[in-house]
Motif scaffolding. Sequence first.
Motif, PDB file in Angstrom:
ATOM      1  N   ILE A  40       0.863  -1.179   0.000  1.00 54.29           N
ATOM      2  CA  ILE A  40       0.000   0.000   0.000  1.00 54.29           C
ATOM      3  C   ILE A  40       0.900   1.230   0.000  1.00 54.29           C
ATOM      4  CG2 ILE A  40      -1.747   1.358   1.220  1.00 54.29           C
ATOM      5  CD1 ILE A  40      -2.779  -1.244   2.446  1.00 54.29           C
ATOM      6  N   ARG A  41       0.911   1.961  -1.114  1.00 52.10           N
ATOM      7  CA  ARG A  41       1.636   3.228  -1.154  1.00 52.10           C
ATOM      8  C   ARG A  41       0.837   4.243  -0.352  1.00 52.10           C
ATOM      9  NH1 ARG A  41       2.655   3.826  -6.684  1.00 52.10           N
ATOM     10  NH2 ARG A  41       3.993   2.043  -6.240  1.00 52.10           N
ATOM     11  N   LEU A  42       1.508   5.020   0.485  1.00 51.64           N
ATOM     12  CA  LEU A  42       0.813   5.861   1.456  1.00 51.64           C
ATOM     13  C   LEU A  42       0.444   7.240   0.927  1.00 51.64           C
ATOM     14  CD1 LEU A  42       2.740   4.772   4.662  1.00 51.64           C
ATOM     15  CD2 LEU A  42       0.441   4.102   3.929  1.00 51.64           C
ATOM     16  N   ALA A  43       0.689   7.478  -0.344  1.00 49.06           N
ATOM     17  CA  ALA A  43       0.235   8.704  -1.007  1.00 49.06           C
ATOM     18  C   ALA A  43       0.053   8.401  -2.482  1.00 49.06           C
ATOM     19  CB  ALA A  43       1.226   9.840  -0.817  1.00 49.06           C
ATOM     20  N   LYS A  44      -0.908   9.044  -3.091  1.00 51.82           N
ATOM     21  CA  LYS A  44      -1.113   8.892  -4.528  1.00 51.82           C
ATOM     22  C   LYS A  44      -0.011   9.655  -5.257  1.00 51.82           C
ATOM     23  CE  LYS A  44      -4.614   9.560  -8.140  1.00 51.82           C
ATOM     24  NZ  LYS A  44      -5.920  10.181  -8.471  1.00 51.82           N
ATOM     25  N   SER A  45       0.631   8.992  -6.203  1.00 50.25           N
ATOM     26  CA  SER A  45       1.753   9.623  -6.894  1.00 50.25           C
ATOM     27  C   SER A  45       1.849   9.101  -8.315  1.00 50.25           C
ATOM     28  CB  SER A  45       3.066   9.348  -6.151  1.00 50.25           C
ATOM     29  OG  SER A  45       3.328   7.957  -6.103  1.00 50.25           O
ATOM     30  N   GLY A  46       2.441   9.914  -9.193  1.00 47.41           N
ATOM     31  CA  GLY A  46       2.731   9.492 -10.544  1.00 47.41           C
ATOM     32  C   GLY A  46       1.516   9.431 -11.445  1.00 47.41           C
ATOM     33  N   TYR A  47       1.698   8.767 -12.568  1.00 47.34           N
ATOM     34  CA  TYR A  47       0.667   8.686 -13.605  1.00 47.34           C
ATOM     35  C   TYR A  47       0.184   7.246 -13.735  1.00 47.34           C
ATOM     36  CZ  TYR A  47       2.734  13.185 -14.690  1.00 47.34           C
ATOM     37  OH  TYR A  47       3.220  14.465 -14.602  1.00 47.34           O
ATOM     38  N   TYR A  48      -0.410   6.753 -12.681  1.00 46.78           N
ATOM     39  CA  TYR A  48      -0.846   5.363 -12.651  1.00 46.78           C
ATOM     40  C   TYR A  48      -2.263   5.218 -13.173  1.00 46.78           C
ATOM     41  CZ  TYR A  48       3.122   5.224  -9.526  1.00 46.78           C
ATOM     42  OH  TYR A  48       4.371   5.373  -8.995  1.00 46.78           O
ATOM     43  N   ASN A  49      -2.595   3.985 -13.530  1.00 44.22           N
ATOM     44  CA  ASN A  49      -3.967   3.637 -13.857  1.00 44.22           C
ATOM     45  C   ASN A  49      -4.644   3.179 -12.574  1.00 44.22           C
ATOM     46  OD1 ASN A  49      -3.478   4.082 -16.635  1.00 44.22           O
ATOM     47  ND2 ASN A  49      -2.531   2.058 -16.786  1.00 44.22           N
ATOM     48  N   PHE A  50      -5.525   4.015 -12.044  1.00 46.05           N
ATOM     49  CA  PHE A  50      -6.152   3.742 -10.754  1.00 46.05           C
ATOM     50  C   PHE A  50      -7.593   3.293 -10.935  1.00 46.05           C
ATOM     51  CE2 PHE A  50      -3.003   7.096  -9.711  1.00 46.05           C
ATOM     52  CZ  PHE A  50      -2.261   6.408  -8.768  1.00 46.05           C
ATOM     53  N   SER A  51      -8.074   2.532  -9.964  1.00 45.20           N
ATOM     54  CA  SER A  51      -9.498   2.208  -9.886  1.00 45.20           C
ATOM     55  C   SER A  51      -9.876   2.063  -8.422  1.00 45.20           C
ATOM     56  CB  SER A  51      -9.817   0.920 -10.654  1.00 45.20           C
ATOM     57  OG  SER A  51      -9.104  -0.189 -10.108  1.00 45.20           O
ATOM     58  N   GLN A  76       0.001  -7.344  -6.819  1.00 42.92           N
ATOM     59  CA  GLN A  76      -1.075  -6.366  -6.843  1.00 42.92           C
ATOM     60  C   GLN A  76      -0.852  -5.336  -5.735  1.00 42.92           C
ATOM     61  OE1 GLN A  76      -5.091  -7.860  -7.529  1.00 42.92           O
ATOM     62  NE2 GLN A  76      -4.238  -9.914  -7.826  1.00 42.92           N
ATOM     63  N   GLY A  77      -1.018  -4.060  -6.103  1.00 44.94           N
ATOM     64  CA  GLY A  77      -0.747  -2.996  -5.153  1.00 44.94           C
ATOM     65  C   GLY A  77      -1.871  -1.993  -5.036  1.00 44.94           C
ATOM     66  N   LEU A  78      -1.860  -1.256  -3.931  1.00 41.21           N
ATOM     67  CA  LEU A  78      -2.860  -0.235  -3.630  1.00 41.21           C
ATOM     68  C   LEU A  78      -2.159   1.070  -3.285  1.00 41.21           C
ATOM     69  CD1 LEU A  78      -4.999  -2.388  -1.158  1.00 41.21           C
ATOM     70  CD2 LEU A  78      -5.626  -1.842  -3.528  1.00 41.21           C
ATOM     71  N   CYS A  79      -2.918   2.161  -3.343  1.00 42.63           N
ATOM     72  CA  CYS A  79      -2.386   3.416  -2.818  1.00 42.63           C
ATOM     73  C   CYS A  79      -3.480   4.153  -2.060  1.00 42.63           C
ATOM     74  CB  CYS A  79      -1.794   4.289  -3.918  1.00 42.63           C
ATOM     75  SG  CYS A  79      -2.983   5.242  -4.852  1.00 42.63           S
ATOM     76  N   HIS A  80      -3.035   4.907  -1.068  1.00 49.56           N
ATOM     77  CA  HIS A  80      -3.950   5.733  -0.282  1.00 49.56           C
ATOM     78  C   HIS A  80      -4.327   6.974  -1.079  1.00 49.56           C
ATOM     79  CE1 HIS A  80      -5.512   8.246   2.996  1.00 49.56           C
ATOM     80  NE2 HIS A  80      -4.785   9.206   2.449  1.00 49.56           N
ATOM     81  N   PHE A  81      -5.601   7.343  -1.025  1.00 47.28           N
ATOM     82  CA  PHE A  81      -6.040   8.629  -1.591  1.00 47.28           C
ATOM     83  C   PHE A  81      -7.364   9.021  -0.956  1.00 47.28           C
ATOM     84  CE2 PHE A  81      -8.136  11.173  -5.041  1.00 47.28           C
ATOM     85  CZ  PHE A  81      -7.322  12.289  -4.891  1.00 47.28           C
ATOM     86  N   ASP A  82      -7.387  10.194  -0.350  1.00 46.27           N
ATOM     87  CA  ASP A  82      -8.604  10.704   0.287  1.00 46.27           C
ATOM     88  C   ASP A  82      -8.849  12.143  -0.159  1.00 46.27           C
ATOM     89  OD1 ASP A  82     -10.859  10.583   1.872  1.00 46.27           O
ATOM     90  OD2 ASP A  82      -9.795  11.063   3.738  1.00 46.27           O
ATOM     91  N   ASN A  83      -8.672  12.364  -1.463  1.00 40.45           N
ATOM     92  CA  ASN A  83      -8.907  13.679  -2.078  1.00 40.45           C
ATOM     93  C   ASN A  83      -7.975  14.770  -1.550  1.00 40.45           C
ATOM     94  OD1 ASN A  83     -11.194  12.897  -3.790  1.00 40.45           O
ATOM     95  ND2 ASN A  83     -12.285  12.634  -1.847  1.00 40.45           N
ATOM     96  N   GLU A  84      -6.749  14.373  -1.193  1.00 41.67           N
ATOM     97  CA  GLU A  84      -5.782  15.368  -0.733  1.00 41.67           C
ATOM     98  C   GLU A  84      -5.286  16.221  -1.905  1.00 41.67           C
ATOM     99  OE1 GLU A  84      -5.192  11.754   2.055  1.00 41.67           O
ATOM    100  OE2 GLU A  84      -5.511  12.086  -0.078  1.00 41.67           O
TER     101      GLU A  84
END
Length: 220
Positions: A102-113, A173-181
């Motif tokens: 789990i990446r602890l911040a959203k970063s880069g140009y990833y394909n997220f869902s 498989q990986g995840l990242c944190h994102f809460d509209n920061e």
Amino acid sequence: MITNIVYSNNDYFDVLDIFIDEWNHYYNKDLIVFADTPYKNKKTITYNNNSKYTDRLIECLEQINNEIVLYQHEDMFLYDYPNQNKMNEYENILKNNKYSFIRLAKSGYYNFSKNNLNETLLNISSDSPYFFAVQSSLWKKNDLIEFLKQAGSLSIWDLEILSPIINSKINLQGLCHFDNEQKRGNHHDSSVWPYIATSIDKGKWNFLQYKIELEKIKNK
């Protein structure tokens, strides 16, 4: 239980000094340093300075006992108090599900869902550019070691660039944190793990994106 690690090198121990000061102020939990030489009074696991980045990490990680590690570098300073309840949630998600990190911040140009386990987590597509990023992340230790072994002997930059090709062999498989920061450059702030991502950019202090946070540290 999470083992907190920070990767460094004796050439950057002056930066590590700042990291440790901020760590002790905002988190003050046990921390293990990965470095080529012992760092002061902190527990240090040493690596061979002649080895590539991937081999250095493997050498150190194989000496860690716990299942989950918090992976960081010395220029990723905390600037506020982490959300411990959310960190505990994320630790449990890693332990009880198929995800490797789990990446602890959203970063880069990833394909997220969207992820259905937690409203503040996003799925990172396994073929995304920079699938592996040198950013503060929770990792299953054994999966990180497997990923690094699949990579072979690579520099830190090549590891990031080639990470989707590397992952195609093992399909982690990986995840990242994102809460509209809010976004700064290619990164978003993190309400769960408020850290500077990163303090040094191309050899210079990153005042462009983190002027307030770095000025606060400078003026202490």
